[in-house]
Structures are given as structure tokens and as C-alpha cells.
Write a protein that holds these residues in place. Structure first.
Motif, PDB file in Angstrom:
ATOM      1  N   UNK A   9      35.239  35.920  49.872  1.00 14.49           N
ATOM      2  CA  UNK A   9      34.487  37.122  49.504  1.00 14.49           C
ATOM      3  C   UNK A   9      35.401  38.324  49.638  1.00 14.49           C
ATOM      4  N   UNK A  10      35.115  39.351  48.860  1.00 21.36           N
ATOM      5  CA  UNK A  10      35.886  40.572  48.966  1.00 21.36           C
ATOM      6  C   UNK A  10      35.632  41.284  50.280  1.00 21.36           C
ATOM      7  N   UNK A  11      36.604  42.115  50.682  1.00 18.81           N
ATOM      8  CA  UNK A  11      36.500  42.912  51.907  1.00 18.81           C
ATOM      9  C   UNK A  11      36.987  44.319  51.597  1.00 18.81           C
ATOM     10  N   UNK A  12      36.191  45.302  52.002  1.00 17.28           N
ATOM     11  CA  UNK A  12      36.574  46.707  51.852  1.00 17.28           C
ATOM     12  C   UNK A  12      35.825  47.494  52.899  1.00 17.28           C
ATOM     13  N   UNK A  13      35.111  48.529  52.507  1.00 17.37           N
ATOM     14  CA  UNK A  13      34.240  49.198  53.463  1.00 17.37           C
ATOM     15  C   UNK A  13      33.159  48.247  53.960  1.00 17.37           C
ATOM     16  N   UNK A  14      32.711  47.343  53.089  1.00 18.11           N
ATOM     17  CA  UNK A  14      31.792  46.281  53.485  1.00 18.11           C
ATOM     18  C   UNK A  14      32.588  45.018  53.774  1.00 18.11           C
ATOM     19  N   UNK A  18      31.498  42.056  53.319  1.00 16.33           N
ATOM     20  CA  UNK A  18      31.211  41.166  52.193  1.00 16.33           C
ATOM     21  C   UNK A  18      30.940  42.021  50.965  1.00 16.33           C
ATOM     22  N   UNK A  19      31.812  41.950  49.970  1.00 17.77           N
ATOM     23  CA  UNK A  19      31.663  42.697  48.731  1.00 17.77           C
ATOM     24  C   UNK A  19      32.462  41.983  47.649  1.00 17.77           C
ATOM     25  N   UNK A  20      32.325  42.365  46.376  1.00 18.19           N
ATOM     26  CA  UNK A  20      33.120  41.735  45.331  1.00 18.19           C
ATOM     27  C   UNK A  20      34.618  41.981  45.557  1.00 18.19           C
ATOM     28  N   UNK A  21      35.458  41.049  45.070  1.00 14.25           N
ATOM     29  CA  UNK A  21      35.123  39.874  44.258  1.00 14.25           C
ATOM     30  C   UNK A  21      34.750  38.688  45.141  1.00 14.25           C
ATOM     31  N   UNK A  22      33.834  37.864  44.638  1.00 15.21           N
ATOM     32  CA  UNK A  22      33.458  36.645  45.342  1.00 15.21           C
ATOM     33  C   UNK A  22      34.232  35.479  44.741  1.00 15.21           C
ATOM     34  N   UNK A  23      34.851  34.690  45.605  1.00 16.01           N
ATOM     35  CA  UNK A  23      35.706  33.588  45.162  1.00 16.01           C
ATOM     36  C   UNK A  23      34.844  32.341  45.064  1.00 16.01           C
ATOM     37  N   UNK A  24      34.266  32.139  43.894  1.00 18.37           N
ATOM     38  CA  UNK A  24      33.377  31.009  43.631  1.00 18.37           C
ATOM     39  C   UNK A  24      33.834  30.297  42.365  1.00 18.37           C
ATOM     40  N   UNK A  25      33.310  29.098  42.168  1.00 27.43           N
ATOM     41  CA  UNK A  25      33.670  28.340  40.985  1.00 27.43           C
ATOM     42  C   UNK A  25      33.131  28.927  39.700  1.00 27.43           C
ATOM     43  N   UNK A  26      32.185  29.869  39.778  1.00 27.14           N
ATOM     44  CA  UNK A  26      31.575  30.461  38.589  1.00 27.14           C
ATOM     45  C   UNK A  26      32.141  31.835  38.248  1.00 27.14           C
ATOM     46  N   UNK A  27      32.996  32.386  39.096  1.00 27.68           N
ATOM     47  CA  UNK A  27      33.505  33.733  38.864  1.00 27.68           C
ATOM     48  C   UNK A  27      34.812  33.666  38.077  1.00 27.68           C
ATOM     49  N   UNK A  28      34.737  33.981  36.785  1.00 25.54           N
ATOM     50  CA  UNK A  28      35.918  33.924  35.921  1.00 25.54           C
ATOM     51  C   UNK A  28      36.645  35.259  35.825  1.00 25.54           C
ATOM     52  N   UNK A  29      36.249  36.241  36.636  1.00 27.81           N
ATOM     53  CA  UNK A  29      36.954  37.528  36.595  1.00 27.81           C
ATOM     54  C   UNK A  29      38.400  37.331  37.033  1.00 27.81           C
ATOM     55  N   UNK A  30      39.315  37.910  36.274  1.00 24.38           N
ATOM     56  CA  UNK A  30      40.728  37.782  36.610  1.00 24.38           C
ATOM     57  C   UNK A  30      41.083  38.692  37.775  1.00 24.38           C
ATOM     58  N   UNK A  31      41.951  38.192  38.637  1.00 23.68           N
ATOM     59  CA  UNK A  31      42.403  38.962  39.792  1.00 23.68           C
ATOM     60  C   UNK A  31      43.311  40.098  39.338  1.00 23.68           C
ATOM     61  N   UNK A  32      43.217  41.230  40.045  1.00 21.25           N
ATOM     62  CA  UNK A  32      44.002  42.414  39.716  1.00 21.25           C
ATOM     63  C   UNK A  32      44.656  42.951  40.973  1.00 21.25           C
ATOM     64  N   UNK A  33      45.817  43.607  40.850  1.00 18.25           N
ATOM     65  CA  UNK A  33      46.466  44.188  42.021  1.00 18.25           C
ATOM     66  C   UNK A  33      45.517  45.137  42.750  1.00 18.25           C
ATOM     67  N   UNK A  34      45.503  45.043  44.067  1.00 13.84           N
ATOM     68  CA  UNK A  34      44.639  45.879  44.886  1.00 13.84           C
ATOM     69  C   UNK A  34      43.368  45.192  45.331  1.00 13.84           C
ATOM     70  N   UNK A  35      43.021  44.077  44.726  1.00 12.86           N
ATOM     71  CA  UNK A  35      41.857  43.326  45.201  1.00 12.86           C
ATOM     72  C   UNK A  35      42.171  42.703  46.560  1.00 12.86           C
ATOM     73  N   UNK A  36      41.177  42.719  47.442  1.00 16.44           N
ATOM     74  CA  UNK A  36      41.318  42.120  48.775  1.00 16.44           C
ATOM     75  C   UNK A  36      40.135  41.183  48.994  1.00 16.44           C
ATOM     76  N   UNK A  37      40.425  39.962  49.419  1.00 14.75           N
ATOM     77  CA  UNK A  37      39.349  39.004  49.652  1.00 14.75           C
ATOM     78  C   UNK A  37      39.791  37.964  50.672  1.00 14.75           C
ATOM     79  N   UNK A  38      38.818  37.253  51.209  1.00 14.16           N
ATOM     80  CA  UNK A  38      39.101  36.185  52.157  1.00 14.16           C
ATOM     81  C   UNK A  38      39.355  34.879  51.418  1.00 14.16           C
TER      82      UNK A  38
END
Length: 524
Positions: free
Chosen positions: A433-438, A440-460
């Protein structure tokens, strides 16, 4: 305990509420006391700040650990052996106790501007490049460009409001709402918050619409909507966490407006972290790593899960965090097979696999890390195999992270390793899951999430395997997507052996040991 040995004196209010149970147990001839008696209280060193924060710092204040911070000699840099000369503190702060909610002001990454120390209730961390003004301008630009096909966005106390203004306040029963349109913005503000908002944000008095408890809050809301030109709006985005009572009031004062969620506008803005956010996430991740290393030096066999959880939280406070970023998870033995078991009264036995999932919050941003550790004796059958599988799954998933790769590919990389080992049905949650001020926040790393990763994204990245009534294994790190790959924010050991573990005999090597000291301290 303090971060490097000895038990801390936690705040009285925590002790009064029963938050720190006693660890003293009756001794018996068969079992000697686990630790020597506590000696006189001494001043303890605190862990270093990482990277540019270390190079820029003049102090670090914990919300609960009051006192004044001072440097002894040098501030260690993030790379091995890198140090910077001591800088003098503002004489007005030396020896003066700080208010319990004092916070940091961060310099822009890469600059040598010092972090300024502000005392006062939740003093706003002001970045050197006017971060929040820039974010507000970008929000207005996107509204003007029609990116969300909306007339305005209305925000409520929470992470969205904090992201745009820096104002960090818990939701309450009074109407406190930020209206943003392409041309202007206005904060509907209860009178008792007026001076606080002016002190902690860059919102000028001209952007405040102040109402008192003697006023009708719905009338004040209507007047604010009229003032910013959205009384006749067709479509308005509202905060996802807006309470129903306030949503109904907005519907009453903007009867023609269709309400939708603010994520449509702010989601893409928040999902990529700027340099200021990344610096804060690195800082709190390093504190969490230090706590993880120190906890491995303990011998918590015979403690309850609750006692170990309180120990971890005390060390986060000693490290400078304002508190835990979520309820600390200590799942020992069969409790570890429940992914979101928090902690209970089960006693940790030698050889128990213990899932430790914890994080702190520093300068508004959280950390999140999981390790599975065994103290004192051989772990159960199959544990070594399961731990090896989970660790390999995590490594494979992290190596997949780079710009342009779909989030689903990261999930798939971890899941394939687990499935090939025969434990696919025991991996029962998303990979991350994404991490920022929250936390748990987007992006969520799931088998259904086809969003492409971009520089600056932070997730577990946190694969896990859970064997019911036996044990669980989870390993988690936070990862930043960089221009050419990725960066792990956590680097504490991912092994399962605690310090001093030896096959077939109780662990004993850590008693009396302390991690290396650092060059700054908190003086009382």
C-alpha cells in the motif's frame, strides 16, 4: 526503556491509563532474573537523523519526550563516516523546556539551511520553498484546467487539508472547511482556531472566514460558499472523510451541486511525493530502523505481547517520534498467523516466531516496517522454509520496482514465489500500500492495479505466509520509485535470528549490550 538500554519514564498520563504494564515477575530458583537492577537514571543519546536532515539539523523534539535538545560534538551524516561540524543553537532555546508539541522546520533537501526549532502547540513545519503555497497553486491550476471537471473542492480536517495548508488538526464537531476554487480559497474557521491557523499556516487573515459559537454555522457555511462563488456550483469535490452532517450542510447551501470525492483532483497530486516529503519519510524510516535493531538486542521471552508493544512504542518516542503511526502489531506463535492481530496478553516463549509490525510518526509523516523474529530457541518445524520463501518473495518484488512497471507486476512477482513454494493460498492480502501523510493510501499493490509506477511514488512491499494455529511470517519495507529504479527506505536486518540466538539453547548474548552511541543528546 530508553533507546539504548534502561527503562524510560513514560508520560504520567500513559502510566495512569494502564498503557505500560509492569514487567516484574516473581523469581523462582529455576529461573534467574532476566536483567540486572536498573541503575541511576542517566541522559541517553538519541539516534541520528539521516541524509540532508542530519546535515541541516539543529535539534529534534518529541511530542511526549519534553526537554531541550543539544548537540555534543558532531552530527553524523547518512553515509558511513560522514560528519559535519557542530552548529551553535539559538541561545534563546538553550536550557529552556519546550512545549510538548514542539516540532521541526525542515530545510529544502540539499541546502545547508538549518532546521529551526519552534515551540508551541503543533507548530507547523515550514519548508524553505513554501511547499504548501505551491501545492495550493497547483490545486487551483488543475481546477482551472478542468482536470476534474468540477467547480471547487471542499476539504475537512485530515490529510488532504494538511497536505494543502500544513494545518494538522483532528476532526471535530465545529465547521472547519477549506473551499478551493480556480481563482481563490477560503477557510471557514471557528473563532477558537483563528490564531492557531495564522500561526501554523501561510493562510493570511484575508483567506479566513471566522465564525463564533454564537453564530449559526450553516449560515457561516452559506456565506463562505457565496464569497468564493460556488453557491450555484454544478459539481463540487468533497473530502473522503467529510462527516455526513457537514456533507448535508454543504448540500443545503449548494443545492444544485453534485458532490463527488476529492481524490479525483488530489489523488494524482499526492501520489507522487516531493523532495520535502521524501526527506521526512527517510528520517522517520531511519528512526524505525534504529528501533528495530535495538529491539533485536532484547530478551522479551517471558514478556507478554502487550509489554513488548509498549517497549517498541517507548523506543519510538525516545527516538523522536510523536507517537506510533498505527497500533503496534506483536503477533507471537499462533497469533502471528492472524495478519492484523495487534497485541494481547499471550506470553512470548523461547522459539516463538514473533511478527513485529510497527512504525512511528515524525514531522507529520509515518513509517511502516515488519520483521519476523525468533528469540531464545529453535523455531517450529517449517519456519525456516517459510521465512526463506517470504524473504525471497519480497526481494523479487522489490527488484521489480521501476518507472513504467504496473503495480500489478510487483504483486505478481511476490505471489509467484509464494505459490511456487506451495503456500499460495496462505498469502491472503495485497502485496503493499502507498504511504504518505496517511499510512495507507494509493498506490495499492494488488493484482488488479494496472497503474504504472512513477518516480516519487512510495509504497510498502510486504508479502506474508500464515499457517493457522502455528505461526505467521511477514517482511515489509517501504520503497521509493526513483528515476531509474527504486530505493529502499528500510535497511534493518530481515533475518529471523535475534541477537545472541544460538541453536538449541536460550539466547543470552545481548544482556548488557547497547548499540553504538551517537553524537547528540536530549537534556532535561
Amino acid at each position: 526503556m530508553s533507546l539504548y538500554g534502561g527503562r524510560p519514564r513514560l508520560p504520567n498520563r500513559i502510566n495512569r491509563e494502564g498503557g505500560v504494564p509492569s514487567r516484574r515477575r516473581a523469581s523462582s530458583p529455576a529461573r534467574a532474573p532476566r536483567r540486572p537492577p536498573r541503575g541511576p537514571r542517566t541522559r541517553r543519546p538519541a539516534p541520528r537523523l539521516p541524509g540532508s536532515l542530519a546535515r541541516a539539523s539543529t535539534g529534534l523534539v518529541s511530542r511526549y519526550c519534553g526537554g531541550t535538545l543539544s548537540f555534543e560534538q558532531r552530527v553524523p551524516g547518512r553515509l558511513g563516516g560522514d560528519t559535519q561540524p557542530r552548529r551553535a543553537l539559538d541561545p534563546s532555546t538553550v536550557g529552556r523546556p519546550l512545549q510538548r508539541d514542539a516540532r521541526l522546520d525542515y530545510a529544502r533537501p540539499g541546502r545547508r539551511d538549518r532546521i529551526k526549532l519552534h515551540s508551541g502547540r503543533r507548530s507547523r513545519p515550514v519548508s524553505a520553498d513554501d511547499t504548501h503555497d505551491r501545492r495550493l497553486r497547483e490545486c487551483k491550476r488543475r481546477l482551472a484546467a478542468g482536470e476534474a471537471d468540477t467547480d471547487a473542492v471542499v476539504l475537512f480536517p485530515g490529510s488532504n487539508l494538511q497536505y494543502l495548508t500544513g494545518f494538522d488538526e483532528d476532526p471535530g464537531e465545529r465547521h472547519l472547511l477549506l473551499f478551493v476554487t480556480p481563482e481563490t480559497h477560503a477557510l471557514l474557521c471557528p473563532e477558537l482556531y483563528e490564531e492557531q491557523v495564522l500561526a501554523e499556516t501561510t493562510l493570511g487573515r484575508e483567506h479566513l472566514r471566522v465564525w463564533s459559537d454564537a453564530d449559526d454555522p450553516r449560515a457561516a457555511t452559506a456565506a463562505t460558499a457565496e464569497a468564493v462563488g460556488v453557491a450555484d456550483a454544478d459539481r463540487v469535490l468533497v473530502d473522503e472523510r467529510l462527516w455526513t452532517r457537514f456533507a448535508l450542510d454543504l448540500r443545503a447551501v449548494m443545492p444544485d451541486a453534485k458532490l463527488a470525492l476529492a481524490t479525483e483532483l488530489l489523488g494524482d497530486l499526492r501520489i507522487r511525493k516531493d523532495d520535502d516529503e521524501l526527506d521526512r519519510l527517510r528520517a522517520v524510516a531511519e528512526v524505525t530502523d534504529e528501533v528495530s535493531r535495538a529491539v533485536r538486542e532484547l530478551d522479551p521471552t517471558g514478556w507478554t505481547e502487550r509489554e513488548l508493544a509498549r517497549e517498541i512504542e517507548a523506543r519510538l518516542l525516545e527516538g523522536g517520534c510523536t507517537g506510533p503511526s498505527f497500533e503496534t502489531i506483536v503477533g507471537s506463535g499462533p497469533n502471528g498467523a492472524r495478519p492484523h492481530h495487534s497485541h494481547g496478553d499471550r506470553t512470548i516463549e523461547p522459539g516463538d516466531p514473533v511478527v513485529l509490525d510497527f512504525g512511528g510518526r515524525l514531522a507529520g509523516y509515518p513509517s511502516d516496517q515488519t520483521r519476523t523474529v525468533v528469540w531464545g530457541d529453535d523455531p517450529p518445524e517449517r519456519f525456516r522454509e517459510v521465512h526463506r520463501v517470504v524473504r525471497e518473495a519480497q526481494r523479487r518484488a522489490v527488484e521489480t520496482v521501476e518507472p513504467g512497471v504496473p503495480a500489478a507486476a510487483v504483486d505478481r512477482a511476490a505471489r509467484e514465489v509464494v505459490a511456487d513454494a506451495g503456500y499460495g493460498e496462505r498469502f491472503v492480502h495485497r502485496t503493499g500500500h502507498g504511504v504518505g501523510l496517511d499510512v495507507h493510501e494509493p498506490p495499492y499493490v494488488t493484482g488488479e492495479n494496472d497503474r504504472e509506477l512513477e518516480p516519487g511514488m512510495v509504497f510498502s512491499v510486504e508479502p506474508g505466509v500464515y499457517l493457522a494455529d502455528a505461526f505467521g511470517v511477514r517482511i515489509e519495507d517501504l520503497v521509493v520509485v526513483t528515476e531509474d529504479g527504486h530505493e529502499r527506505l528500510n535497511d534493518s536486518s530481515r533475518d529471523w535470528q535475534a541477537a545472541g540466538w544460538s541453536r538449541g539453547s536460550p539466547a543470552s548474548g545481548w544482556r548488557g549490550r547497547s548499540p553504538p552511541t551517537t553524537s547528540w543528546r536530549r537534556s532535561r
